[in-house]
Design a protein around this motif. Structure first.
Motif, PDB file in Angstrom:
ATOM      1  N   LEU A   1      10.552  -0.263 -10.226  1.00 45.95           N
ATOM      2  CA  LEU A   1      10.023  -0.302  -8.869  1.00 45.95           C
ATOM      3  C   LEU A   1       9.290  -1.613  -8.604  1.00 45.95           C
ATOM      4  O   LEU A   1       9.479  -2.246  -7.556  1.00 45.95           O
ATOM      5  CB  LEU A   1       9.079   0.881  -8.647  1.00 45.95           C
ATOM      6  CG  LEU A   1       8.359   0.927  -7.293  1.00 45.95           C
ATOM      7  CD1 LEU A   1       9.360   1.015  -6.148  1.00 45.95           C
ATOM      8  CD2 LEU A   1       7.376   2.100  -7.255  1.00 45.95           C
ATOM      9  N   LEU A   2       8.472  -2.041  -9.556  1.00 45.17           N
ATOM     10  CA  LEU A   2       7.705  -3.275  -9.392  1.00 45.17           C
ATOM     11  C   LEU A   2       8.636  -4.471  -9.190  1.00 45.17           C
ATOM     12  O   LEU A   2       8.379  -5.338  -8.351  1.00 45.17           O
ATOM     13  CB  LEU A   2       6.804  -3.507 -10.601  1.00 45.17           C
ATOM     14  CG  LEU A   2       5.852  -4.702 -10.531  1.00 45.17           C
ATOM     15  CD1 LEU A   2       4.851  -4.524  -9.396  1.00 45.17           C
ATOM     16  CD2 LEU A   2       5.116  -4.883 -11.852  1.00 45.17           C
ATOM     17  N   SER A   3       9.727  -4.520  -9.932  1.00 44.19           N
ATOM     18  CA  SER A   3      10.686  -5.622  -9.799  1.00 44.19           C
ATOM     19  C   SER A   3      11.294  -5.657  -8.400  1.00 44.19           C
ATOM     20  O   SER A   3      11.433  -6.724  -7.793  1.00 44.19           O
ATOM     21  CB  SER A   3      11.802  -5.476 -10.842  1.00 44.19           C
ATOM     22  OG  SER A   3      11.287  -5.512 -12.148  1.00 44.19           O
TER      23      SER A   3
ATOM     24  N   HIS B   1      -1.034  -4.462  -9.813  1.00 43.82           N
ATOM     25  CA  HIS B   1      -0.309  -3.195  -9.807  1.00 43.82           C
ATOM     26  C   HIS B   1       0.776  -3.156 -10.877  1.00 43.82           C
ATOM     27  O   HIS B   1       1.817  -2.526 -10.701  1.00 43.82           O
ATOM     28  CB  HIS B   1       0.288  -2.952  -8.421  1.00 43.82           C
ATOM     29  CG  HIS B   1      -0.720  -3.000  -7.320  1.00 43.82           C
ATOM     30  ND1 HIS B   1      -1.817  -2.168  -7.288  1.00 43.82           N
ATOM     31  CD2 HIS B   1      -0.829  -3.797  -6.234  1.00 43.82           C
ATOM     32  CE1 HIS B   1      -2.554  -2.439  -6.220  1.00 43.82           C
ATOM     33  NE2 HIS B   1      -1.974  -3.418  -5.567  1.00 43.82           N
ATOM     34  N   CYS B   2       0.499  -3.827 -11.985  1.00 47.72           N
ATOM     35  CA  CYS B   2       1.458  -3.846 -13.091  1.00 47.72           C
ATOM     36  C   CYS B   2       1.626  -2.461 -13.716  1.00 47.72           C
ATOM     37  O   CYS B   2       2.522  -2.255 -14.529  1.00 47.72           O
ATOM     38  CB  CYS B   2       1.041  -4.866 -14.145  1.00 47.72           C
ATOM     39  SG  CYS B   2      -0.587  -4.549 -14.860  1.00 47.72           S
ATOM     40  N   HIS B   3       0.747  -1.518 -13.343  1.00 46.65           N
ATOM     41  CA  HIS B   3       0.865  -0.145 -13.860  1.00 46.65           C
ATOM     42  C   HIS B   3       2.013   0.614 -13.193  1.00 46.65           C
ATOM     43  O   HIS B   3       2.406   1.682 -13.671  1.00 46.65           O
ATOM     44  CB  HIS B   3      -0.437   0.614 -13.607  1.00 46.65           C
ATOM     45  CG  HIS B   3      -0.782   0.730 -12.156  1.00 46.65           C
ATOM     46  ND1 HIS B   3      -1.374  -0.308 -11.457  1.00 46.65           N
ATOM     47  CD2 HIS B   3      -0.588   1.737 -11.258  1.00 46.65           C
ATOM     48  CE1 HIS B   3      -1.550   0.069 -10.202  1.00 46.65           C
ATOM     49  NE2 HIS B   3      -1.082   1.303 -10.052  1.00 46.65           N
TER      50      HIS B   3
ATOM     51  N   GLN C   1       0.812  -1.214   0.000  1.00 47.34           N
ATOM     52  CA  GLN C   1       0.000   0.000   0.000  1.00 47.34           C
ATOM     53  C   GLN C   1       0.846   1.265   0.000  1.00 47.34           C
ATOM     54  O   GLN C   1       0.464   2.273  -0.596  1.00 47.34           O
ATOM     55  CB  GLN C   1      -0.938  -0.006   1.210  1.00 47.34           C
ATOM     56  CG  GLN C   1      -2.051   1.041   1.139  1.00 47.34           C
ATOM     57  CD  GLN C   1      -2.982   0.825  -0.055  1.00 47.34           C
ATOM     58  OE1 GLN C   1      -3.223  -0.314  -0.459  1.00 47.34           O
ATOM     59  NE2 GLN C   1      -3.472   1.915  -0.633  1.00 47.34           N
ATOM     60  N   VAL C   2       2.001   1.239   0.655  1.00 49.14           N
ATOM     61  CA  VAL C   2       2.817   2.458   0.729  1.00 49.14           C
ATOM     62  C   VAL C   2       3.337   2.857  -0.650  1.00 49.14           C
ATOM     63  O   VAL C   2       3.568   4.034  -0.922  1.00 49.14           O
ATOM     64  CB  VAL C   2       3.997   2.292   1.713  1.00 49.14           C
ATOM     65  CG1 VAL C   2       3.488   2.079   3.128  1.00 49.14           C
ATOM     66  CG2 VAL C   2       4.933   1.170   1.294  1.00 49.14           C
ATOM     67  N   PHE C   3       3.520   1.882  -1.538  1.00 47.68           N
ATOM     68  CA  PHE C   3       3.970   2.190  -2.897  1.00 47.68           C
ATOM     69  C   PHE C   3       2.807   2.682  -3.751  1.00 47.68           C
ATOM     70  O   PHE C   3       2.970   3.551  -4.598  1.00 47.68           O
ATOM     71  CB  PHE C   3       4.579   0.949  -3.545  1.00 47.68           C
ATOM     72  CG  PHE C   3       5.865   0.508  -2.916  1.00 47.68           C
ATOM     73  CD1 PHE C   3       7.055   1.166  -3.190  1.00 47.68           C
ATOM     74  CD2 PHE C   3       5.893  -0.552  -2.042  1.00 47.68           C
ATOM     75  CE1 PHE C   3       8.245   0.760  -2.616  1.00 47.68           C
ATOM     76  CE2 PHE C   3       7.071  -0.977  -1.461  1.00 47.68           C
ATOM     77  CZ  PHE C   3       8.255  -0.306  -1.745  1.00 47.68           C
TER      78      PHE C   3
END
Length: 256
Positions: free
Chosen positions: A154-156, A147-149, A12-14
């Motif tokens: 960052l996602l990695s 949340h692939c958007h 959630q923080v991201f």
């Protein structure tokens, strides 16, 4: 009695605000530049580019990355295949979960010494109990799909840290998470080279790596986590190019 802490992974923080857009933008730009250098033939260089000259001086005596390659090969083959399956699930949006692997069957508790500087009052971090491993891995995959958007870099980093927070195996979780990070970077096209010597950098300063992970897992701090991992990834990419350039120099007796 020791205080045991198991927190849900802070996606959630991201989602709300990572607060580190500038750092991520700069890291992506560095990776693109390094990736471009890695894909080129060094024959066209009259001398190394300025950015490489600045970082090659401290390691000019480096002649072999055999220790780096050895560290990267230490990942368990079953863990490696499991990582490939996780990547496939994330990017194919499938809901099934691969189960053809043995998870740990005992709790893992890390020592007070490892986590003592993260948050006041927290003495021990306990990873999820064995019966929740599959559930938390499913949750990780679903969260990544939803949340692939988010920024790919960052996602990695988030997925890799989430994997560590679950700790599905008795041993080798850190190596598996870093292998997962490299595979995710490859999948999104930020790093296409065969190796990324993250292990080499971590082996020289493991404390900073652990602190960065736990600042997020325990403290839900995105700033230090993102800054550290952005620098770690780009530094590893630069080291890869340095290694390739030194190999080129040795093979061609080039003195530029």
């Amino acid at each position: 009695m020791k205080q045991l802490v198991k927190l849900p992974f802070p996606w959630q923080v991201f989602i709300e605000n990572s607060g580190c857009d500038t750092i991520l933008t700069q890291a992506r730009a560095r990776l693109c530049r390094i990736q471009d250098a890695a894909e080129r033939n060094f024959d066209h260089w009259q001398s190394p580019p300025l950015w490489l000259k600045k970082i090659i001086a401290p390691v000019v005596g480096l002649t072999s990355f055999s220790d780096v390659k050895f560290l990267e090969k230490k990942i368990n083959l079953h863990h490696e295949n499991f990582v490939f399956e996780i990547c496939e699930l994330i990017f194919s949006a499938k809901k099934a979960m691969p189960l053809q692997i043995k998870f740990r069957n005992e709790n893992l508790i890390r020592s007070k010494r490892t986590f003592s500087n993260i948050m006041p009052g927290i003495r021990v971090l306990e990873y999820c109990p064995p019966y929740r491993i599959e559930e938390e891995l499913r949750a990780m995959i679903i969260a990544a799909q939803r949340h692939c958007h988010l920024d790919g870099l960052l996602l990695s980093m988030i997925i890799s840290a989430n994997f560590v927070s679950v700790h599905p195996f008795t041993d080798g979780n850190g190596r598996a998470s870093r292998f997962l990070l490299k595979e995710l970077l490859r999948e999104i096209g930020l790093w296409k080279q065969p190796t990324l010597p993250i292990e080499f950098l971590i082996s020289n300063n493991r404390r900073s790596y652990v602190l960065a992970l736990n600042s997020l897992i325990v403290g839900a701090r995105t700033d230090y986590f993102i800054e550290y991992f952005s620098n770690l990834i780009t530094a590893a990419a630069e080291l890869y190019v340095i290694e390739q350039y030194l190999k080129y120099c040795r093979n061609t007796a080039y003195e530029g």
